[in-house]
Design a protein around this motif. Structure first.
Motif, PDB file in Angstrom:
ATOM      1  N   VAL A  99       0.872  -1.175   0.000  1.00 33.20           N
ATOM      2  CA  VAL A  99       0.000   0.000   0.000  1.00 33.20           C
ATOM      3  C   VAL A  99       0.907   1.222   0.000  1.00 33.20           C
ATOM      4  N   THR A 100       0.709   2.098  -0.947  1.00 35.39           N
ATOM      5  CA  THR A 100       1.510   3.316  -0.985  1.00 35.39           C
ATOM      6  C   THR A 100       0.600   4.502  -0.744  1.00 35.39           C
ATOM      7  N   GLY A 101       1.121   5.456  -0.038  1.00 35.11           N
ATOM      8  CA  GLY A 101       0.358   6.660   0.248  1.00 35.11           C
ATOM      9  C   GLY A 101       0.989   7.383   1.415  1.00 35.11           C
ATOM     10  N   THR A 102       0.620   8.631   1.587  1.00 39.53           N
ATOM     11  CA  THR A 102       1.122   9.418   2.708  1.00 39.53           C
ATOM     12  C   THR A 102      -0.050  10.099   3.389  1.00 39.53           C
ATOM     13  N   GLN A 103       0.116  10.339   4.668  1.00 43.38           N
ATOM     14  CA  GLN A 103      -0.914  11.023   5.432  1.00 43.38           C
ATOM     15  C   GLN A 103      -0.213  11.816   6.524  1.00 43.38           C
ATOM     16  N   GLU A 104      -0.590  13.071   6.664  1.00 41.64           N
ATOM     17  CA  GLU A 104       0.002  13.920   7.692  1.00 41.64           C
ATOM     18  C   GLU A 104      -0.734  13.690   9.002  1.00 41.64           C
ATOM     19  N   VAL A 105       0.052  13.485  10.053  1.00 37.32           N
ATOM     20  CA  VAL A 105      -0.526  13.222  11.365  1.00 37.32           C
ATOM     21  C   VAL A 105      -0.056  14.318  12.317  1.00 37.32           C
ATOM     22  N   THR A 106      -0.993  14.924  13.003  1.00 36.72           N
ATOM     23  CA  THR A 106      -0.639  15.912  14.023  1.00 36.72           C
ATOM     24  C   THR A 106      -1.245  15.450  15.341  1.00 36.72           C
ATOM     25  N   ALA A 107      -0.392  15.293  16.341  1.00 38.10           N
ATOM     26  CA  ALA A 107      -0.864  14.833  17.645  1.00 38.10           C
ATOM     27  C   ALA A 107       0.119  15.305  18.709  1.00 38.10           C
ATOM     28  N   THR A 108      -0.398  15.490  19.900  1.00 37.33           N
ATOM     29  CA  THR A 108       0.444  15.840  21.027  1.00 37.33           C
ATOM     30  C   THR A 108       0.935  14.546  21.656  1.00 37.33           C
ATOM     31  N   LEU A 109       2.243  14.442  21.800  1.00 36.81           N
ATOM     32  CA  LEU A 109       2.818  13.237  22.368  1.00 36.81           C
ATOM     33  C   LEU A 109       2.931  13.361  23.871  1.00 36.81           C
ATOM     34  N   ALA A 110       2.625  12.291  24.571  1.00 38.27           N
ATOM     35  CA  ALA A 110       2.748  12.276  26.029  1.00 38.27           C
ATOM     36  C   ALA A 110       4.177  11.909  26.395  1.00 38.27           C
ATOM     37  N   HIS A 111       4.657  12.453  27.503  1.00 37.68           N
ATOM     38  CA  HIS A 111       5.981  12.100  27.982  1.00 37.68           C
ATOM     39  C   HIS A 111       5.989  12.126  29.494  1.00 37.68           C
ATOM     40  N   GLU A 112       6.937  11.446  30.068  1.00 37.47           N
ATOM     41  CA  GLU A 112       7.062  11.391  31.520  1.00 37.47           C
ATOM     42  C   GLU A 112       8.443  11.872  31.922  1.00 37.47           C
ATOM     43  N   GLU A 113       8.510  12.505  33.090  1.00 37.91           N
ATOM     44  CA  GLU A 113       9.783  12.903  33.652  1.00 37.91           C
ATOM     45  C   GLU A 113       9.928  12.213  35.001  1.00 37.91           C
TER      46      GLU A 113
END
Length: 66
Positions: free
Chosen positions: A43-57
């Protein structure tokens, strides 16, 4: 060092002979267990993904060593 000719049996030569012994070796080898059919679909194709990533300290308080 060659064997002296006086110590050889009749018709024998005094050349070197290498003696060997059997040594056990443990190995593994691939053995067929199950036969499966693999189907691949490209499967070929592209899709832009925008998301806030969670992180831990992680803060670690260690007591001082004397």
């Amino acid at each position: 060092m060659p064997v002296p000719t006086a110590e050889l049996l009749t018709g024998a030569t005094g050349d070197w002979v290498v003696l060997t012994q059997d040594e056990p070796v443990v190995t593994t080898r691939p053995v067929p267990v199950e036969r499966v059919r693999l189907v691949t679909e490209w499967v070929t194709g592209t899709q832009e993904v925008t998301a806030t990533l969670a992180h831990e300290e992680v803060v670690q308080d260690l007591p001082r060593r004397p």
